[in-house]
Scaffold this active site. Structure first.
Site, PDB file in Angstrom:
ATOM      1  N   THR A  66       1.658  -6.978   1.894  1.00 61.39           N
ATOM      2  CA  THR A  66       1.241  -7.747   0.722  1.00 61.39           C
ATOM      3  C   THR A  66       1.226  -9.232   1.030  1.00 61.39           C
ATOM      4  OG1 THR A  66       3.410  -8.210  -0.248  1.00 61.39           O
ATOM      5  CG2 THR A  66       2.434  -6.062  -0.735  1.00 61.39           C
ATOM      6  N   TYR A 101     -10.663   2.581   5.331  1.00 61.79           N
ATOM      7  CA  TYR A 101      -9.565   2.244   4.429  1.00 61.79           C
ATOM      8  C   TYR A 101     -10.078   1.399   3.274  1.00 61.79           C
ATOM      9  CZ  TYR A 101      -4.848   1.004   2.959  1.00 61.79           C
ATOM     10  OH  TYR A 101      -3.684   0.850   2.238  1.00 61.79           O
ATOM     11  N   SER A 102      -9.636   1.708   2.061  1.00 60.02           N
ATOM     12  CA  SER A 102     -10.120   0.993   0.891  1.00 60.02           C
ATOM     13  C   SER A 102      -9.093   1.005  -0.228  1.00 60.02           C
ATOM     14  CB  SER A 102     -11.431   1.613   0.387  1.00 60.02           C
ATOM     15  OG  SER A 102     -11.771   1.091  -0.879  1.00 60.02           O
ATOM     16  N   SER A 134       0.789  -1.227   0.000  1.00 60.54           N
ATOM     17  CA  SER A 134       0.000   0.000   0.000  1.00 60.54           C
ATOM     18  C   SER A 134       0.825   1.282   0.000  1.00 60.54           C
ATOM     19  CB  SER A 134      -0.968   0.013   1.181  1.00 60.54           C
ATOM     20  OG  SER A 134      -2.028  -0.893   0.932  1.00 60.54           O
ATOM     21  N   GLY A 161       2.731  -0.524   4.200  1.00 59.46           N
ATOM     22  CA  GLY A 161       2.259  -1.439   3.178  1.00 59.46           C
ATOM     23  C   GLY A 161       2.398  -2.891   3.606  1.00 59.46           C
TER      24      GLY A 161
END
Length: 374
Positions: free
Chosen positions: A327, A179-180, A85, A325
């Site tokens: 992942t 959050y999106s 992110s 971020g």
């Protein structure tokens, strides 16, 4: 990323490994406090963790654990990994550049630029502004849904948005914060519609190349590789003195995450990027002020959200700006910079789904507060 959908811990192709816990890195005397915080964070994170920090005149690194479960080595600031992110900040910067150029109005409805895209199933594109999309106040869902892959197994940006918007809104536009990642897929479509080029090319030509981020890349659809040296990513956990890790480095098709989370970079490049934003090298002072106009993040004390940018209130009495971020490829990270030239980038080689007693922002706080201003 949508953690519930994107992170199955026991994927069919995973390869399990169990190795003894490696010794911690020897503390750097000048930054012993940060080393202790980093060691504590790594104990609840991946096989390894590292921080790259400094100011305008010098930088320093420290590490804990190992970068690779098959070869004992430290994580370096030039190991490439997936930033998750943190990609959102790149996307937001391009939108703000377009605002500087008079091509996008932050307070205009998204319907003006993407007619019919954010519409139906409880959505009204005439009531959602570009600003709300970048600030996560649009109410758009965070569920990536079930997009249909192209014949080659990749995903188009428009299809990922279509599939996601099959899920109803979180709340009415402007009435909350949620959050999106889907917000930033929509922002990617906005970039493509406005520039006439792919979001990948726009981010590359407007940010990556001008800043000389030679170890940063937005992958083409179908490209799951990382440039050597790279940081492997793992999903798993630990039992007593043993790690049990599943290598997920190349397991995911990145085009599904696109402008919300597809970019690969390094700690060094990310520090350069965030410092460039703070120094006003990428957008105008007016745009930077807009980017830094924040709203509280519920449940996150000392943090608030601007336009693709997080404000972190530091224990030493100032603020840092950046993003975090995560992942499903097995990387969690965060990078922040201050206006006086300090920066800190942290990475660990797993997806940290639930942080332990020590968080990544505590590591970053320690590194920033322990670095003298330039």
């Amino acid at each position: 990323m949508n953690r519930n959908r994107l992170v199955p811990l026991m994927a069919a192709a995973a390869v399990a490994m169990a190795i003894p816990a490696p010794a911690q890195a020897a503390p750097v005397t000048e930054h012993a406090d940060t080393q202790a915080v980093l060691d504590s964070y790594q104990a609840g994170a991946g096989p390894g963790a590292a921080v790259h920090a400094g100011n305008r005149t010098h930088s320093w690194e420290m590490h804990s654990g190992t970068a690779d479960t098959n070869a004992q080595r430290s994580i370096t600031p030039d190991d490439q990994f997936r930033i998750g992110s943190q990609t959102k900040t790149f996307t937001a910067v391009v939108v703000l550049q377009l605002a500087d150029e008079g091509k996008v109005d932050l307070d205009a409805p998204i319907e003006r630029y993407l007619p019919g895209v954010v519409d139906g199933n409880g959505y009204d594109g005439t009531a959602i502004s570009v600003r709300q999309i970048l600030q996560h106040t649009s109410g758009i869902t965070n569920d990536l849904g079930k997009p249909e892959a192209d014949p080659d197994g990749t995903y188009s940006l428009r299809e990922t948005v279509r599939a996601a918007l099959a899920d109803p809104p979180q709340f009415a536009p402007g009435t909350g914060w949620g959050y999106s990642s889907v917000n930033f897929l929509v922002a990617g479509l906005l970039i493509e519609q406005t520039t006439g080029m792919s979001a990948r090319d726009a981010i590359t030509t407007r940010i990556i190349r001008p800043l000389g981020l030679t170890r940063t890349s937005y992958p083409r659809p179908g490209d799951r590789q990382l440039a050597t040296p790279y940081l492997p990513g793992y999903i798993g956990g630990r039992s007593g003195p043993f790690f049990f890790w599943f290598d997920r480095t190349f397991a995911w098709e990145l085009s599904q995450w696109a402008t919300a989370g597809a970019i690969a970079s390094t700690a060094r490049d990310m520090a350069t990027f965030d410092q460039a934003i703070a120094d006003g090298k990428l957008i105008s002072p007016t745009a930077l002020a807009q980017m830094r106009t924040t709203v509280p993040i519920p449940g996150a004390a000392g943090m608030s959200y601007g336009l693709g940018l997080i404000r972190l209130d530091l224990s030493c009495g100032t603020q840092a700006w950046g993003h975090v971020g995560d992942t499903a490829t097995g990387h969690s990270s965060g990078t922040f910079a201050t206006d006086d030239g300090r920066h800190a980038a942290l990475v660990t080689n797993t997806f940290v789904q639930a942080e332990g007693t020590t968080t990544r922002t505590q590591v970053i706080d320690s590194a920033l507060c322990g670095t003298p201003a330039s």
